[in-house]
Design a protein around this motif. Structure first.
Motif, short mmCIF file in Angstrom:
data_model
loop_
_atom_site.label_atom_id
_atom_site.label_comp_id
_atom_site.label_asym_id
_atom_site.label_seq_id
_atom_site.Cartn_x
_atom_site.Cartn_y
_atom_site.Cartn_z
N ARG A 28 0.74 -1.15 0.14
CA ARG A 28 -0.07 -0.05 -0.01
C ARG A 28 0.84 1.36 -0.01
O ARG A 28 0.66 2.12 -0.77
N LEU A 29 1.91 1.24 0.86
CA LEU A 29 2.77 2.46 0.88
C LEU A 29 3.48 2.58 -0.35
O LEU A 29 3.49 3.89 -1.17
N THR A 30 3.98 1.66 -0.96
CA THR A 30 4.76 1.56 -2.19
C THR A 30 3.63 2.09 -3.39
O THR A 30 4.03 2.75 -4.19
N ALA A 31 2.45 1.51 -3.42
CA ALA A 31 1.43 2.14 -4.59
C ALA A 31 1.21 3.46 -4.18
O ALA A 31 0.97 4.32 -5.41
N LEU A 32 0.96 4.09 -3.20
CA LEU A 32 0.90 5.41 -2.82
C LEU A 32 2.14 6.50 -3.18
O LEU A 32 2.03 7.54 -3.21
N ALA A 33 3.42 5.87 -3.22
CA ALA A 33 4.59 6.45 -3.38
C ALA A 33 4.79 7.15 -4.68
O ALA A 33 5.64 8.02 -4.99
N HIS A 34 4.06 6.54 -5.63
CA HIS A 34 4.31 6.94 -7.09
C HIS A 34 3.52 8.24 -7.32
O HIS A 34 2.13 8.01 -7.00
N PRO A 35 4.23 9.29 -7.84
CA PRO A 35 3.37 10.49 -8.04
C PRO A 35 2.15 10.31 -9.05
O PRO A 35 1.15 11.23 -8.58
#
Length: 359
Positions: free
Chosen positions: A278-285
Motif C-alpha cells: 500500500r505504501l509503495t502504491a501510494l509513493a508513485h506521483p
C-alpha cells in the motif's frame, strides 16, 4: 519478516490455548505505561488509571522495563493457572539468574547480542543492560541497578506491586474479560483437535501455518525462531493486547504467543507485506494523482487517461497496482468498469502503519 515457531510432530494436547491473568495484567500495565500505542482503549485506560492508587504510580514507572516497549518473558506463563497468585508462585520458582535475565532482556537493543543473556554473570551483558535501562530514564536505571545488586528484594517488590494492582483494579478487569477469553480459547481448542495445527491460522491474518513442515509463523518486523518440539507451545488470547502479538522465543523458554482475541481487535490486521504494498502504491506521483481524482468519485480508465493526459494502457497498469494493494473498488457499468478509492482502507492506513510497527 516473521517469528517462526517449530512445532513439527507436537501432539495437539501439547499446544495449550488458554487465558492467563498474569499475561493479561502485563498487557494492561503496558497499556497504562504506553497509552499512545492503544488509542482505542482510551476510555478503559482512563478508568484503570483513576483506580490506580497514588502510591502505586511511582512503581508503575519504575518497573516499566518489564512491560513498556518490551515485556519480560516471565509475564507469559507457558502453563497458565486459574488465578494470578498461582502464576506468581510459578514465577517465584525461577532462580535469580533466569528472573533477572528476563527482567532486563526486553530492552537489549544492542547488536550483536551475546549468545547468552546473563546480566548477573557476564560483565559485558551487565553493562549493556544498564545502558539500555539508562536510556529509558533515571527511575528505570536506578531500578536496574537495584535488581543487579539485590535480585531477591526487587523480585518481592514486583510481586507485591502486581498483587496490589490486582486488588486495586485488575481483579475487576479480569472478571469482566475472562469469560470471553475462555470462550475464545475453548473454540480454538476444539478447532485444533478437529483440524490440526492448520486451524491456528484462522486466529489472525498475521498468523501463518506451514502444515507440511509443522511451523507456525507470526508476522513481525524482526526475524526470530523458537523451538517448541520439546514441550509444545502456549497461545494466550488477550483483551488488551491489540495491536501487539507478543512472542516468547528466547532459548530456554517454551514458546508462548499472546494474541489479540478477535472480538477485542477493532481494526483489520495487515501483514507487513500488505502494508508495504500500500505504501509503495501510494509513493508513485502519478498513482497519487489518480487517487486524488478517484477520491472525488468513480472514473473509468479512459476518463483518467483524458484527465491526466496519459495513455489508457499506462492508466491500467497503475490502477492494477493500486487495486492489488487493496486501495481501489471496481464496479462494472454495462460496457465500462469504473474505479473509486476505497476510503475506508485509506482512512485506516495511518493507524494500520502504527499497528504493524507495534506488532
Amino acid at each position: 519478516m516473521v517469528t517462526s515457531v517449530d512445532i513439527a510432530g507436537v501432539p495437539a494436547d501439547r499446544i495449550r490455548i488458554t487465558p492467563s491473568p498474569l499475561a493479561e495484567l502485563g498487557a494492561v500495565l503496558h497499556v497504562l505505561g504506553e497509552p499512545q500505542h492503544h488509542p482505542d482503549t482510551a476510555a478503559a485506560v482512563a478508568t484503570m488509571a483513576a483506580a490506580l492508587p497514588a502510591e502505586l504510580a511511582p512503581d508503575l514507572e519504575e518497573f516499566g522495563l518489564l512491560w513498556d516497549s518490551g515485556r519480560a518473558d516471565f509475564l507469559f506463563p507457558s502453563d497458565p493457572r486459574p488465578n494470578l497468585r498461582e502464576e506468581l508462585d510459578d514465577v517465584d520458582r525461577l532462580d535469580d539468574e533466569r528472573w533477572v535475565a528476563a527482567a532486563l532482556a526486553a530492552h537489549r537493543a544492542v547488536s550483536p547480542a551475546p549468545r547468552t543473556w546473563s546480566p548477573l554473570r557476564d560483565p559485558t551483558v551487565r553493562q549493556r543492560a544498564l545502558a539500555a535501562a539508562r536510556a529509558r530514564g533515571p527511575r528505570q536505571a536506578a531500578w536496574a541497578e537495584r535488581v543487579l545488586a539485590d535480585p531477591a528484594a526487587e523480585r518481592e517488590r514486583v510481586r507485591r506491586f502486581l498483587l496490589a494492582c490486582d486488588s486495586a483494579f485488575f481483579g475487576a478487569v479480569w472478571r469482566r474479560v475472562r469469560p470471553a477469553l475462555v470462550e475464545e480459547a475453548n473454540r480454538r481448542r476444539v478447532d485444533l483437535a478437529r483440524e490440526g495445527i492448520g486451524a491456528l491460522g484462522r486466529i489472525s491474518h498475521a498468523i501463518g501455518v506451514d502444515t507440511a513442515r509443522g511451523v507456525l509463523t507470526i508476522d513481525k518486523l524482526q526475524d526470530q525462531t523458537a523451538d517448541g518440539r520439546g514441550g509444545g507451545m502456549t497461545l494466550i488470547p488477550s483483551a488488551y493486547g491489540a495491536p501487539h502479538m507478543t512472542v516468547v522465543y528466547a532459548p530456554g523458554w517454551l514458546p508462548v504467543l499472546q494474541y489479540p482475541a478477535p472480538g477485542w481487535n477493532p481494526r483489520p490486521v495487515l501483514r507487513v507485506d500488505e502494508l508495504d504494498a500500500r505504501l509503495t502504491a501510494l509513493a508513485h506521483p502519478l498513482r497519487l494523482r489518480f487517487c486524488r481524482t478517484l477520491a472525488r468519485g468513480p472514473h473509468t480508465t479512459g476518463e483518467l487517461a483524458d484527465l491526466w493526459r496519459v495513455t489508457a494502457p499506462e492508466v491500467s497498469r497503475h490502477l492494477a497496482v493500486l487495486k492489488a494493494a487493496g486501495l481501489l473498488i471496481s464496479a462494472r457499468r454495462g460496457r465500462y468498469v469504473t474505479y473509486r478509492l476505497d476510503m475506508e482502507a485509506c482512512t485506516g492506513l495511518g493507524q494500520q502503519l502504527v499497528d504493524v510497527l507495534g506488532r
